[in-house]
Scaffold this active site. Structure first.
Site, PDB file in Angstrom:
ATOM      1  N   SER A  25       6.672   1.783   3.728  1.00 56.70           N
ATOM      2  CA  SER A  25       6.640   1.678   2.273  1.00 56.70           C
ATOM      3  C   SER A  25       8.043   1.715   1.662  1.00 56.70           C
ATOM      4  O   SER A  25       8.304   1.038   0.663  1.00 56.70           O
ATOM      5  CB  SER A  25       5.783   2.810   1.689  1.00 56.70           C
ATOM      6  OG  SER A  25       6.322   4.069   2.016  1.00 56.70           O
ATOM      7  N   LYS A  75      -2.273  -0.313  -3.601  1.00 56.14           N
ATOM      8  CA  LYS A  75      -2.228   0.928  -2.825  1.00 56.14           C
ATOM      9  C   LYS A  75      -2.742   2.103  -3.656  1.00 56.14           C
ATOM     10  O   LYS A  75      -3.473   2.959  -3.139  1.00 56.14           O
ATOM     11  CB  LYS A  75      -0.806   1.200  -2.336  1.00 56.14           C
ATOM     12  CG  LYS A  75      -0.328   0.271  -1.233  1.00 56.14           C
ATOM     13  CD  LYS A  75       1.066   0.616  -0.754  1.00 56.14           C
ATOM     14  CE  LYS A  75       1.108   1.955  -0.069  1.00 56.14           C
ATOM     15  NZ  LYS A  75       2.423   2.244   0.538  1.00 56.14           N
TER      16      LYS A  75
END
Length: 719
Positions: free
Chosen positions: A119, A245
């Site tokens: 990420s 997400k």
């Protein structure tokens, strides 16, 4: 705004605006340049440019996401960049030191480098998130050096906290906190004399002559870099991925280890959406994301580019060659060689849940585009504890906090095994595990965590009640966890697993009221119910038997085909409890010895499990085990046992099963047992032996209709 340009692009994301990117076109030219080729395996669906409404909706999306703390401020970002810079210098210093100890010439020019992935590399990390990093070293630095000498060097640094190494993991890693930032550091060495700062890890030639652990460690960086390379607009991709997400985490479908989708899988789905709508901005891309994947015909794979052959003979995902790949339910294929399925953990239940969530997201985003709802509704969590009537509560406890952290990590990694076992039960339609764990009622000396699995039972026509036994499924799961912990020397005193069936009205005994409470009204109207997968006829009363538990201390030793060391008395307490009927469980009497096993009998026959063979099929079971007996040909006493009733065989001599004459005997019930067992005594007078008989082995064959085979447990017993 972030950019990946510059010499440290692979290390960090520098806070500079990216250069303007041209709009994507299908034909013609852009600014007098040749037409840009499309990315992905197909051409784009739409090249439409964003309108004023799209920009307004995107701005509102950003404002809604800020409430959840998904954006890191500039000060926190600069701190991360500073910490990574210090770690990079720390690694370079260590590699020069290790090079000198190996008497390498020109050791001053030898260097290594830290790469980031996950990420943080994608630019979608949140506040307080950890950093996934990779230490890349030259060819003379070995993995043992990393886990020994570098680990010791980290120990001596005063800013290193919570240091621990996991060397035997599938992808070995060192975990630690550096200046308050959590870092997971992998290791890979390349067949290079030194590691230049401008090295691009996407080149397949770098994988030559590497061991499989280095290839796995490199895979994270290679996949992340390839994803960024395959999207037409990185900023639109990042903002869309942040939204997806956040939505997935809020809806409880973000967990690779539990059979849902992990971060890299969500990134690839968003990247594919960006490829199909290259000029769209975040608000439109979020809607198109749900539109595409709510209608996706699984198990057709999601690919960001056509797989390429690198002639390195590494295993890749290819259902034409690998039969196991044909059974993957929701394949999302990584774009970097060797291509792998990032969703191999997905089960029938988790795919159904994710698919329904896609449809729910599509419905909400359609309302948002029409002005009937705002973005906050998309991020509303479902009330998991109001969706189902039946739940299984898994409890993992340990005596110390350190042991508890290790224990819950192992238990959580195996929950999908239990879900898969439950799915094979003919009376279960869906098994939905909640990724969030909850603290249990803590005893004075225990640390406790709980997971909840929602169950939907199949509705049976013309059935007013239904009795279902899940004891064997859950006991097999607990045995798997205990065995795994024992194999890796993790199992300690106080580590326990418990499982119980509860109904929705009983959840308040385990959870606080604010967690269990029903859905409240939103804006004066009842909030929409979350999607639910079920199969209908008329409802019926369901009774579930979930009787456990066998403590870890009673597990059998690792399996072995021959007795090892001195013999010991048989430990019948390690035998799995037997389901006699739907309301009681029969456990073998520990006081009953092997020599008087014939005195244990049944006053009544056992009823069959819904998914277990009939008692009348015993002859077929014996034929199945005959091959095993022929192969073993051992002296001793054998006990065959299934989930419905045990069948005891006493072999005083070396026997061939086909030559044995069996007779069924009715014996009186043994004291202290609610139900008896059937006993079959075998003798083979035609077999002669020239040595004295001795019962040297005690084997238990446990038939499982789920495992479709025979599992063998070997114990030693005294003659």
């Amino acid at each position: 705004m972030f950019s990946t340009n510059g010499p440290f692009a692979a290390l960090v994301l520098t806070p500079h605006p990216p250069p303007p990117q041209p709009l994507w076109c299908g034909n013609g030219t852009v600014g007098g340049q040749p037409p840009l080729k499309h990315y992905g395996i197909t051409s784009s669906i739409s090249l439409a440019l964003p309108g004023e409404t799209d920009h307004l909706l995107t701005q509102r999306l950003v404002e809604a996401m800020k409430l959840f703390g998904v954006f890191e401020d500039e000060e926190e970002l600069n701190h991360r960049l500073e910490v990574l810079g210090k770690l990079n210098l720390f690694v370079k210093e260590w590699i020069k030191e290790i090079s000198k100890t190996k008497n390498l010439p020109l050791s001053a020019s030898v260097s290594g480098k830290i790469f980031t992935f996950g990420s943080f590399r994608l630019g979608v990390h949140t506040k307080g998130a950890d950093i996934d990093a990779l230490c890349v070293a030259p060819r003379h630095v070995e993995r043992a050096d990393f886990f020994l000498f570098f680990f010791e060097k980290l120990k001596k640094h005063e800013e290193i906290k919570e240091l621990r190494a996991v060397e035997d993991a599938f992808v070995p890693v060192i975990k630690f906190k550096f200046y308050g930032i959590e870092i997971d550091l992998l290791f890979a060495r390349l067949a290079l004399h030194t590691i230049p700062d401008h090295l691009d890890l996407r080149g397949d030639f770098l994988l030559r002559n590497l061991d499989i652990r280095c290839i796995r460690s490199l895979n994270g960086c290679r996949v992340t870099d390839e994803i960024l390379h395959l999207v037409p607009n990185k900023e639109n991709f990042r903002l869309t991925l942040r939204a997806i997400k956040l939505w997935a985490k809020r809806r409880g479908i973000y967990s690779n280890v539990l059979g849902f989708l992990g971060g890299v899988s969500w990134a690839m789905l968003v990247a594919r959406t960006c490829q199909l709508y290259p000029n769209a901005i975040a608000a439109t891309l979020v809607y198109k994301f749900f539109l595409i994947f709510s209608k996706w015909e699984w198990p057709n794979p999601v690919l960001l580019k056509q797989p390429e052959e690198s002639h390195l003979n590494l295993p890749v995902w290819d259902p034409r060659v690998n039969p196991a790949d044909r059974y993957h339910l929701m394949p999302i294929i990584t774009p970097a060689y060797p291509q792998q399925n990032s969703t191999y953990n997905v089960s029938t239940s988790t795919r159904a849940i994710v698919t329904e969530e896609f449809k729910y997201g599509l419905s909400v985003t359609e309302d948002i585009l029409l002005g009937k709802a705002d973005w906050s509704r998309l991020f509303e969590p479902p009330n998991f504890f109001q969706k189902y009537k039946h739940y299984i509560v898994l409890t993992a406890s340990a005596s110390t906090e350190e042991s508890h952290l290790e224990w819950i990590g192992l238990v959580e990694s195996k929950i999908r095994v239990l879900v898969a076992s439950l799915e094979r039960n003919e009376y279960i339609t869906l098994a939905h595990v909640n990724p969030q764990s909850f603290p249990g009622s803590k005893d004075e000396s225990d640390f406790v965590s709980m997971w909840f699995i929602g169950i939907i039972f199949k509705k049976v026509e013309n059935a007013e009640s239904m009795n279902i036994d899940l004891t064997g499924d859950i006991q097999a799961f607990t045995d798997t966890v205990y065995r795994q912990a024992s194999n890796v020397n993790m199992l300690k005193d106080g580590m326990k697993i418990d499982a119980m069936h509860v109904k929705k009205r009983q959840l308040h005994q385990y959870l606080p009221p604010e967690v269990v409470q029903k859905k409240k009204k939103v804006g004066g109207q009842v909030a929409p119910r979350s999607p639910r997968v079920c199969a209908g006829a008329r409802p019926c009363q369901v009774t579930v038997l979930c009787a456990l538990n066998r403590p870890a201390s009673q597990l059998t030793a690792p399996l072995s085909p021959f007795p090892l060391g001195p013999t010991a008395p048989p430990n019948t307490a390690g035998i799995i409890p037997l389901v006699v009927d739907r309301t009681s469980v029969l456990c073998p009497n520990p006081q009953t010895s092997l020599h008087n096993a014939a005195e244990v009998t049944a006053s009544g026959s056992a009823s069959k499990r819904p998914h277990s063979p009939l008692l009348g099929d015993s002859s077929r079971k014996l034929k199945d085990t005959a091959k095993v007996f022929r192969m073993l040909l051992v002296w001793g006493a054998f006990e065959i046992q299934d989930r419905t009733s045990p069948v005891v065989f006493l072999f005083p001599q070396l026997l061939s099963v086909d030559d044995c004459a069996f007779r069924e005997t009715s014996l009186s019930p043994s004291e202290g047992q609610e139900q008896g067992v059937r006993a079959v005594v075998g003798s083979c007078p035609s077999v002669s032996c020239s040595v004295p008989c001795r019962p040297s082995l005690f084997l238990t064959f446990v038939h499982s209709s789920f495992s479709r085979g025979v599992s063998v447990g070997l114990k030693q017993c005294q003659s």
